[in-house]
Design an enzyme around this catalytic site. Structure first.
Site, PDB file in Angstrom:
ATOM      1  N   GLU A 265      -8.894  43.385   4.376  1.00 22.15           N
ATOM      2  CA  GLU A 265      -9.072  43.491   5.826  1.00 22.15           C
ATOM      3  C   GLU A 265     -10.544  43.317   6.210  1.00 22.15           C
ATOM      4  O   GLU A 265     -10.856  42.743   7.259  1.00 22.15           O
ATOM      5  CB  GLU A 265      -8.558  44.847   6.319  1.00 22.15           C
ATOM      6  N   TRP A 268     -10.934  39.752   6.174  1.00 22.46           N
ATOM      7  CA  TRP A 268     -10.355  39.104   7.364  1.00 22.46           C
ATOM      8  C   TRP A 268     -11.395  39.010   8.478  1.00 22.46           C
ATOM      9  O   TRP A 268     -11.427  38.040   9.245  1.00 22.46           O
ATOM     10  CB  TRP A 268      -9.134  39.898   7.838  1.00 22.46           C
ATOM     11  N   TRP A 296       4.652  29.328  30.052  1.00 22.68           N
ATOM     12  CA  TRP A 296       4.377  30.743  30.280  1.00 22.68           C
ATOM     13  C   TRP A 296       4.880  31.163  31.657  1.00 22.68           C
ATOM     14  O   TRP A 296       4.806  30.397  32.625  1.00 22.68           O
ATOM     15  CB  TRP A 296       2.874  31.026  30.192  1.00 22.68           C
ATOM     16  N   ASN A 334      -3.256  49.229  14.029  1.00 23.53           N
ATOM     17  CA  ASN A 334      -3.134  47.793  13.798  1.00 23.53           C
ATOM     18  C   ASN A 334      -1.686  47.310  13.837  1.00 23.53           C
ATOM     19  O   ASN A 334      -1.385  46.261  14.415  1.00 23.53           O
ATOM     20  CB  ASN A 334      -3.765  47.426  12.454  1.00 23.53           C
ATOM     21  N   TRP A 352      -0.830  34.460  25.937  1.00 22.74           N
ATOM     22  CA  TRP A 352      -1.571  35.335  25.023  1.00 22.74           C
ATOM     23  C   TRP A 352      -2.978  35.611  25.520  1.00 22.74           C
ATOM     24  O   TRP A 352      -3.553  36.670  25.225  1.00 22.74           O
ATOM     25  CB  TRP A 352      -1.620  34.731  23.616  1.00 22.74           C
ATOM     26  N   TRP A 375      -4.857  37.504  18.181  1.00 24.62           N
ATOM     27  CA  TRP A 375      -3.916  37.119  19.231  1.00 24.62           C
ATOM     28  C   TRP A 375      -3.283  35.769  18.935  1.00 24.62           C
ATOM     29  O   TRP A 375      -2.069  35.585  19.128  1.00 24.62           O
ATOM     30  CB  TRP A 375      -4.609  37.112  20.596  1.00 24.62           C
TER      31      TRP A 375
END
Length: 457
Positions: A265, A268, A296, A334, A352, A375
């Site tokens: 992580e 990441w 959308w 998370n 988003w 996202w």
């Protein structure tokens, strides 16, 4: 006495393992400065929760600097104007800073470097973004091979200690007042939950690191359980640079068990910076072509659904618990972030970017790269992402990850329901003050898949 050296601070608000401060301290009197620059980032100026954190982090840093015989100078304005003017005012010959990789900071570094002698150092990531490349020398777009290549370069360099003293100039220049920056909410004061949850600053970061040390070996087994206190809570401290990723790595690498998952992580975070280095507009532009024409939902009904999501009033307990935790503490677990984000994008069919903007304003760890990458991963629009057709079922996710206690904490209307009912309350069991679902899961899934087929066509 040598002419002074300016240290330009941004998201690197610490004294230990801080290469710019260490280098400057060896060259002469040091003038540490933080410039509150809302002009350079433009629409990416910090949101409300980040500004609350910044106030307390700067106060903590100033106190730490004073213990070393120094202090923090505060100025407001455009960095490319403020720093050269400060150099002329003080006679400083150099400016030292850590590299930042958000597109606006890269542009600011170029502009500042044209007017003063700017020296940039590394230290906000495990390795400099862009340094991990394929055998052909190309940057990675996919996380897994990136992490494999990054792991081969670990551990990071040894942590550099805080200087014993930081030499001060003969006289200090004017500093603005932190209170005058109005970073804290007043009317209304919505930050009570943040004050209860967090201790911004370098000391707070190391306290979090120490508290996590005993749990790190069980990270993989417990990290997805929002009712457990199993995560590190280090993300805002890392974002503001109150602790370096190298410090975290060296403290945790020997924890054993499944700590490798936690280190992934941390990796990441490096990966996300690698992505925005390649795609600077990643926070506002989908990486996959079908999303350029995705249908959308817009209009009054969609806006009402967006407000319900923001307020934790969707009728899905796990989603509502996460959104209320976010509003109260500036942070969200998370696993619940993924569930809440997927719900907005796929159940409600809301762009988003609307969710990314809400997180930007309400998260204390709102990071341009991580926020955008996460996202787009959830939406399915990213260079490395979940497929859009993989639609999270929030009700089964809540039960699978044992979120009953988490829901009771953040959705007190449901606190009296037993575990067997709290994840998916039957209509007759729902308290009068808890809303019905905005949309049924099956209907949402069918609508989302139809929208995806339309986008592809």
């Amino acid at each position: 006495m040598h002419s002074p050296v300016i240290v330009w601070l941004r998201r690197d608000l610490r004294l230990s393992d801080q290469a710019a401060i260490a280098e400057a301290a060896g060259k002469g009197p040091v003038i540490p400065v933080y410039v509150l620059d809302d002009e350079t980032p433009r629409h990416r100026a910090m949101g409300g929760a980040s500004r609350w954190w910044l106030h307390h982090s700067l106060a903590s840093l100033d106190a730490a600097l004073r213990e070393k015989g120094s202090r923090l100078i505060l100025r407001r304005g455009k960095c490319e104007d403020v720093l050269p003017a400060l150099a002329e005012e003080t006679g400083a010959r150099e400016v030292h800073a850590l590299h930042h990789y958000e597109p606006w900071w890269r542009n600011a570094e170029k502009a500042v470097g044209k007017r003063v002698a700017l020296h940039l150092h590394h230290g906000n990531y495990l390795v400099p973004p862009g340094a991990v490349t394929t055998g052909a020398g190309a940057p990675y777009k996919i996380y897994t091979p990136f992490w494999r290549a990054l792991s081969e370069r670990m551990p990071p360099p040894e942590v550099q200690p805080c200087p014993d003293a930081i030499p001060a100039p003969e006289s200090w220049v004017r500093s603005e007042s932190l209170a005058d920056w109005n970073l804290l909410p007043v009317e209304p004061d919505w930050a009570g939950g943040l004050r209860d949850a967090w201790e911004p600053g370098e000391d707070g970061a190391h306290a979090r690191l120490q508290a996590f040390a005993g749990k790190a070996s069980r990270y993989r087994e417990q990290r997805d359980l929002p009712s457990r206190d199993a995560t590190s809570f280090l993300s805002p401290h890392l974002h503001f640079g109150e602790i370096s990723p190298a410090q975290v790595w060296h403290a945790m690498a020997g924890a054993g068990g499944s700590v490798e998952t936690f280190l992934g992580e941390v990796g990441w975070r490096d990966y996300a910076q690698n992505v925005i280095l390649q795609f600077p507009d990643y926070g506002g532009k989908s990486a996959r072509e079908p999303f350029d024409s995705f249908p959308w939902r817009t209009g009054e009904n969609a806006e009402a659904d967006l407000r319900a999501w923001q307020q934790g009033r969707t009728g899905y307990p796990i989603v509502d618990a996460g959104m209320r935790q976010l509003w109260h503490t500036g942070w969200m677990h998370n696993r619940v972030r993924m569930i809440a984000a997927s719900f907005l994008v796929k159940h409600l069919l809301i762009d988003w970017r609307r969710g990314e903007q809400w997180f930007w304003d309400t998260l204390v760890d709102a990071d341009y790269a991580s926020n955008a990458v996460n996202w787009q991963w959830t939406a399915g629009s990213g260079v490395d992402s979940n497929m859009f057709v993989r639609i999270m079922a929030p009700l089964s996710q809540s039960e699978k990850f044992d979120a009953a206690a988490y829901i009771r904490q953040w959705v007190p209307e449901l606190a009296d329901l037993p575990d067997a009912e709290i994840h998916d309350p039957a209509p007759m069991a729902r308290p009068a003050d808890y809303p019905s679902r905005l949309i049924d899961h099956r209907a949402a899934r069918e609508r989302a898949l139809a929208a995806w087929e339309q986008a592809k066509d």
